[in-house]
Design a protein around this motif. Structure first.
Motif, short mmCIF file in Angstrom:
data_model
loop_
_atom_site.label_atom_id
_atom_site.label_comp_id
_atom_site.label_asym_id
_atom_site.label_seq_id
_atom_site.Cartn_x
_atom_site.Cartn_y
_atom_site.Cartn_z
N THR A 268 109.41 -22.33 19.50
CA THR A 268 108.41 -22.07 18.47
C THR A 268 108.76 -22.91 17.26
OG1 THR A 268 108.09 -19.79 19.23
CG2 THR A 268 107.32 -20.33 17.01
N VAL A 269 107.85 -23.76 16.85
CA VAL A 269 108.08 -24.65 15.70
C VAL A 269 107.46 -24.01 14.47
CG1 VAL A 269 107.73 -26.96 14.75
CG2 VAL A 269 108.10 -26.66 17.21
N ASN A 270 108.24 -23.96 13.39
CA ASN A 270 107.81 -23.26 12.18
C ASN A 270 107.60 -24.18 10.99
OD1 ASN A 270 108.11 -20.73 13.55
ND2 ASN A 270 110.32 -20.87 13.22
N GLY A 271 107.32 -25.44 11.25
CA GLY A 271 107.05 -26.37 10.16
C GLY A 271 108.28 -27.20 9.81
N ARG A 272 108.12 -28.08 8.84
CA ARG A 272 109.20 -28.97 8.42
C ARG A 272 110.25 -28.20 7.63
NH1 ARG A 272 109.52 -33.93 10.61
NH2 ARG A 272 110.45 -34.73 8.71
N LEU A 273 111.51 -28.60 7.81
CA LEU A 273 112.58 -27.97 7.05
C LEU A 273 112.40 -28.16 5.55
CD1 LEU A 273 115.64 -29.03 9.24
CD2 LEU A 273 114.80 -26.68 8.93
N ASP A 274 111.85 -29.32 5.17
CA ASP A 274 111.70 -29.63 3.75
C ASP A 274 110.28 -29.42 3.23
OD1 ASP A 274 110.62 -31.65 5.22
OD2 ASP A 274 111.77 -33.27 4.31
N ASP A 275 109.43 -28.77 4.04
CA ASP A 275 108.03 -28.61 3.67
C ASP A 275 107.77 -27.18 3.20
OD1 ASP A 275 105.40 -29.20 3.23
OD2 ASP A 275 104.79 -29.00 5.32
N VAL A 276 108.42 -26.82 2.11
CA VAL A 276 108.26 -25.48 1.54
C VAL A 276 108.05 -25.63 0.04
CG1 VAL A 276 109.36 -23.26 1.10
CG2 VAL A 276 109.66 -24.36 3.31
N LEU A 277 107.07 -24.92 -0.49
CA LEU A 277 106.85 -24.86 -1.93
C LEU A 277 107.43 -23.56 -2.46
CD1 LEU A 277 103.06 -25.84 -2.03
CD2 LEU A 277 105.03 -27.36 -2.17
N ILE A 278 108.01 -23.63 -3.64
CA ILE A 278 108.50 -22.42 -4.29
C ILE A 278 107.60 -22.15 -5.48
CG2 ILE A 278 110.43 -21.28 -5.42
CD1 ILE A 278 112.30 -23.07 -3.84
N SER A 279 106.81 -21.09 -5.38
CA SER A 279 105.85 -20.74 -6.43
C SER A 279 106.15 -19.32 -6.91
CB SER A 279 104.42 -20.82 -5.89
OG SER A 279 103.48 -20.57 -6.90
N GLY A 280 106.53 -19.21 -8.17
CA GLY A 280 106.87 -17.90 -8.70
C GLY A 280 108.08 -17.29 -8.01
N GLY A 281 109.01 -18.15 -7.55
CA GLY A 281 110.20 -17.67 -6.88
C GLY A 281 110.02 -17.29 -5.43
N VAL A 282 108.82 -17.54 -4.87
CA VAL A 282 108.52 -17.17 -3.49
C VAL A 282 108.31 -18.44 -2.66
CG1 VAL A 282 106.90 -15.96 -1.97
CG2 VAL A 282 107.45 -15.01 -4.22
N GLU A 311 105.50 -22.91 -15.46
CA GLU A 311 105.56 -21.46 -15.32
C GLU A 311 105.92 -21.02 -13.91
OE1 GLU A 311 102.72 -17.50 -15.96
OE2 GLU A 311 101.96 -19.51 -16.44
N TRP A 312 105.30 -21.68 -12.90
CA TRP A 312 105.42 -21.20 -11.52
C TRP A 312 106.43 -21.98 -10.69
CZ3 TRP A 312 103.18 -16.70 -10.62
CH2 TRP A 312 102.13 -16.31 -11.45
N GLY A 313 106.96 -23.08 -11.22
CA GLY A 313 107.82 -23.94 -10.41
C GLY A 313 106.96 -24.96 -9.68
N HIS A 314 106.12 -24.47 -8.79
CA HIS A 314 105.09 -25.28 -8.16
C HIS A 314 103.78 -24.51 -8.20
CE1 HIS A 314 108.35 -27.75 -6.33
NE2 HIS A 314 107.44 -28.70 -6.42
#
Length: 376
Positions: A268-282, A311-314
């Motif tokens: 099961t592939v869950n996306g790129r290791l580096d393809d995550v946005l951090i918005s509001g700490g999430v 404000e949100w990081g991203h």
């Protein structure tokens, strides 16, 4: 004796493919003439030439060099042997149920399109080529009888399913890869009687090497920091890039940059290791947001990116193509996404596009979308 790389410009999909690329690829598969197919367009072709450097002698035991799209960085020239391409094509035909006739609907400068030609060559068949703007129904009617196969990217599947589902049902298998396929789209296709097969792989594995989560015969999978792949389909490395080769290829394994899980013989592939946005700490997955947006009846396609925000990081930004006759708004899309993925994933900015720009591989050109957003 040093071997030199032959460059063939990629023609538009149509009869010219069979005239120029088809014989050149068969010669490469026979080990007679190393080949690289340049992507269409002056800019992509020039970039590919700079990567390929045809004036420099070719590395040993290489028969095909394919330039990656560069969707996550600078494009690279992937070194493939005829044996690796043949191993992939043979394992695919075995998995699908035997030789058949192939419809080419993908660019021949990318591994997915070249593999359609390779599978046809190994089956002893001449492929049918879907011309630019040609209805899929007409192309299917031009194919011989017997088993029929094709390969598409998710956007092509989505459009064909909406416009010509009966043409899709004519195939014994429709391979879908090149990007993550939304679960809702797969369900809709299968409910419509389309024999969809999801594929996972990349240029470095001579194309798709995991079908519906199960590796092709001879392919091995393990998950360490990310997904790693091994087997006879592996490339030998990158053109004139020993450091990049050493980083990605080691002890017979290729280290992808994809996150995944491996359990009970299924990946099961869950996306790129580096393809995550951090918005509001999430942590927010752009692919998950895109899938949620495409499920909205007002949205035909979507690309999501993150813009730095004090404000949100991203700040999650959505670029969407409206469905015919629809006019999606931020006010309608935000609660739709929030209900499925949480408030942090809900877009805070919306841009409407006529179409999603794509790379020569057919994948979304995310950097082009980002430039459009920044220039708006």
């Amino acid at each position: 004796m040093a071997r030199q790389l032959s460059l063939v410009p990629a023609p538009p999909l149509g009869p010219a493919v069979l005239e120029h690329v088809w014989p050149a690829l068969r010669a490469a598969l026979d080990g007679a003439a190393p080949l690289a197919v340049l992507p269409a367009g002056d800019g992509p072709a020039a970039t590919a030439r700079a990567v390929l450097r045809p004036e420099v002698p070719l590395e040993d035991d290489v028969d095909l060099v394919v330039v990656t799209s560069g969707s996550t960085g600078t494009g690279r020239g992937v070194l493939l042997s005829a044996a690796a391409v043949r191993a992939s094509a043979t394992a695919t035909l075995d998995r699908l149920g035997g030789p058949g006739d192939w419809l080419l609907a993908l660019p021949v400068s990318a591994i997915a399109g070249l593999q359609v030609l390779a599978r046809a060559a190994l089956a002893g068949r001449t492929p049918t080529v879907l011309g630019h703007g040609q209805p899929l129904t007409d192309a299917v009617a031009a194919m011989p009888g017997g088993r029929r196969y094709t390969a598409l990217v998710p956007t092509q599947l989505r459009r064909s399913l909406a416009a010509e589902p009966e043409a899709l049902r004519a195939f014994d298998a429709v391979l879908v890869g090149g990007a993550a396929t939304d679960p809702d789209l797969l369900t809709a296709a299968r409910d419509a009687g389309v024999a969809v097969v999801t594929t996972y792989g990349m240029t470095e594995t001579a194309g798709g090497c995991v079908y519906d989560g199960v590796p092709l015969d001879g392919v091995a999978v393990r998950v360490a920091e990310g997904v790693e792949l091994a087997g006879p389909v592996l490339a030998q490395g990158y053109r004139l890039d020993p450091a990049g080769t050493a980083e990605a290829f080691a002890d017979g394994w290729f280290r992808t940059r994809d996150a995944g899980t491996w359990a009970e013989g299924r990946l099961t592939v869950n996306g790129r290791l580096d393809d995550v946005l951090i918005s509001g700490g999430v942590n927010v997955s752009p692919q998950a947001v895109e899938a949620a947006l495409r499920a909205h009846p007002d949205v035909a396609d979507a690309v999501v990116s993150g813009v730095p925000d004090a404000e949100w990081g991203h700040r999650v930004v959505a670029a969407v193509v409206p469905a015919p006759g629809a006019a999606p708004t931020l006010e309608t899309l935000r609660p739709w996404v929030a209900a499925r993925l949480g408030a942090a994933a809900a877009p805070r900015q919306l841009h409407l596009l006529d179409a999603v720009p794509v790379l020569h591989t057919g994948k979304p050109d995310r950097r082009a979308v980002t430039r459009l957003i920044e220039g708006a």
